[in-house]
Write a protein that holds these residues in place. Structure first.
Motif, PDB file in Angstrom:
ATOM      1  N   GLN A 166       5.947  -2.614  -3.739  1.00  0.00           N
ATOM      2  CA  GLN A 166       4.503  -2.419  -3.776  1.00  0.00           C
ATOM      3  C   GLN A 166       3.804  -3.081  -4.946  1.00  0.00           C
ATOM      4  O   GLN A 166       2.758  -3.697  -4.774  1.00  0.00           O
ATOM      5  CB  GLN A 166       4.168  -0.921  -3.755  1.00  0.00           C
ATOM      6  CG  GLN A 166       4.087  -0.371  -2.347  1.00  0.00           C
ATOM      7  CD  GLN A 166       3.721   1.090  -2.327  1.00  0.00           C
ATOM      8  OE1 GLN A 166       4.011   1.833  -3.255  1.00  0.00           O
ATOM      9  NE2 GLN A 166       3.101   1.526  -1.251  1.00  0.00           N
ATOM     10  N   CYS A 171      -2.064   1.716  -1.978  1.00  0.00           N
ATOM     11  CA  CYS A 171      -0.864   1.081  -1.442  1.00  0.00           C
ATOM     12  C   CYS A 171       0.007   2.165  -0.804  1.00  0.00           C
ATOM     13  O   CYS A 171       0.268   3.193  -1.433  1.00  0.00           O
ATOM     14  CB  CYS A 171      -0.073   0.396  -2.555  1.00  0.00           C
ATOM     15  SG  CYS A 171      -1.030  -0.702  -3.623  1.00  0.00           S
ATOM     16  N   GLU A 193       5.891  -3.487  -0.038  1.00  0.00           N
ATOM     17  CA  GLU A 193       4.836  -3.976   0.843  1.00  0.00           C
ATOM     18  C   GLU A 193       5.202  -5.276   1.514  1.00  0.00           C
ATOM     19  O   GLU A 193       5.885  -6.084   0.951  1.00  0.00           O
ATOM     20  CB  GLU A 193       3.593  -4.171  -0.010  1.00  0.00           C
ATOM     21  CG  GLU A 193       2.300  -4.326   0.704  1.00  0.00           C
ATOM     22  CD  GLU A 193       2.101  -5.675   1.243  1.00  0.00           C
ATOM     23  OE1 GLU A 193       1.451  -5.784   2.266  1.00  0.00           O
ATOM     24  OE2 GLU A 193       2.589  -6.633   0.685  1.00  0.00           O
TER      25      GLU A 193
END
Length: 319
Positions: free
Chosen positions: A118, A74, A43
């Protein structure tokens, strides 16, 4: 995502994934990322308006208290086939049916970075609440009960009649050009076969000779399979979810065989090649985990259908 995102791949992804993760951690190359690991997880904080599986995009200011009517997932825009910007990643689709089974609306919190980030940058930062496709037992998170188990696979052209399922099989040893994903058990296999040095230049040519130093570099699953289909590689060794879609859609008939249970490293320890995959939530989020476990049972038929459509070979989960 798990490689995936989070997977030993995705564990890429992973993912995100990730399988990949086990290889990444053992290779040590990803230690600079501080906490990453699955084949399916990454991310950047940059959100996308894209949606998937009927969900909507989360606003850029996603660190607000979670709304119990939604499930914030996510998701990486660049972790195909696990997760992708158009929502066609199979983990995006599974997340959608999971949210539906929970009576929630799926909201995808997108990132433009690979899934390996993530857990650290999205989940722990409370930008979202769920990571799909983590290796069961990942200590950084709470893990749901596994919703599927699969394996590393050997992929060859069907007309070559290579029926080996063990990386140490004489049929495999006789081959010269191998394509694997970086940081994965595939690298260990090549080293055990004494073929890593011979294949290193070829593998790095697939990523335009980008160095993995201080950056994440990976051979896409689609490229792994195209190298076998076009005859550039004799064999691919990869985590099944990373490549099953491309094996299934290949115009050149390919053979995909499940690998054995493990590969023995030079120090004598065993590196597993079969992995359970779970949904991850933050440590301490036991109420959400219980809700997810119940929903996974309810959504089982739809999840199995998605996995079958993807062409992922399934094994019986360990737990």
């Amino acid at each position: 995502m798990t490689c995936s995102a989070s997977t030993p791949a995705r564990h890429a992804a992973t993912s995100a994934t990730s399988h990949f993760v086990a290889g990444a951690l053992l290779a040590g190359t990803l230690a600079l990322f501080a906490a990453p690991a699955l084949a399916q997880t990454a991310e950047s904080g940059k959100m996308s308006p894209q949606t998937a599986a009927g969900g909507s995009a989360a606003p850029a200011q996603a660190a607000t208290p979670p709304d119990p009517s939604i499930l914030r997932i996510c998701a990486s825009e660049v972790e195909a086939p696990f997760s992708q910007k158009d929502g066609k990643g199979f983990e995006n689709r599974i997340a959608g049916v999971l949210a539906q089974a929970m009576g929630r609306k799926a909201v995808f919190v997108w990132t433009s970075k690979p899934a390996i980030y993530q857990v650290r940058d999205q989940l722990d930062a409370k930008l979202c609440d769920v990571v799909m496709g983590v290796d069961t037992g990942d200590a950084r998170v709470l893990n749901s009960k596994p919703y599927y188990r699969t394996s590393y696979v050997l992929v060859t052209k069907a007309d070559r009649n290579i029926t080996a399922t063990d990386w140490n099989d004489p049929q495999v040893k006789a081959l010269n050009r191998f394509v694997v994903r970086f940081y994965s058990p595939g690298e260990t296999v090549l080293k055990r076969l004494g073929k890593y040095e011979d294949n290193a230049a070829y593998l790095y040519s697939l990523v335009n000779f980008r160095s993995p130093r201080n950056q994440y570099v990976q051979v896409p699953g689609e490229r792994v399979i195209s190298e076998v289909a076009n005859g550039e590689a004799d064999i691919a060794f990869a985590f099944a979810p990373e490549v099953a879609r491309y094996v299934k859609s290949s115009q050149v008939p390919l053979r995909m065989s499940l690998a054995g249970n493990s590969v023995t490293k030079f120090d004598g320890t065993e590196m597993p090649l079969h992995y359970d995959q779970s949904v991850a939530v933050r440590l301490g989020d036991t109420a959400l985990l219980a809700e997810i476990d119940a929903a996974l049972v309810k959504a089982r038929p739809q999840i199995d259908e998605i996995l079958a459509e993807e062409g992922i070979p399934l094994l019986k989960p360990n737990s």
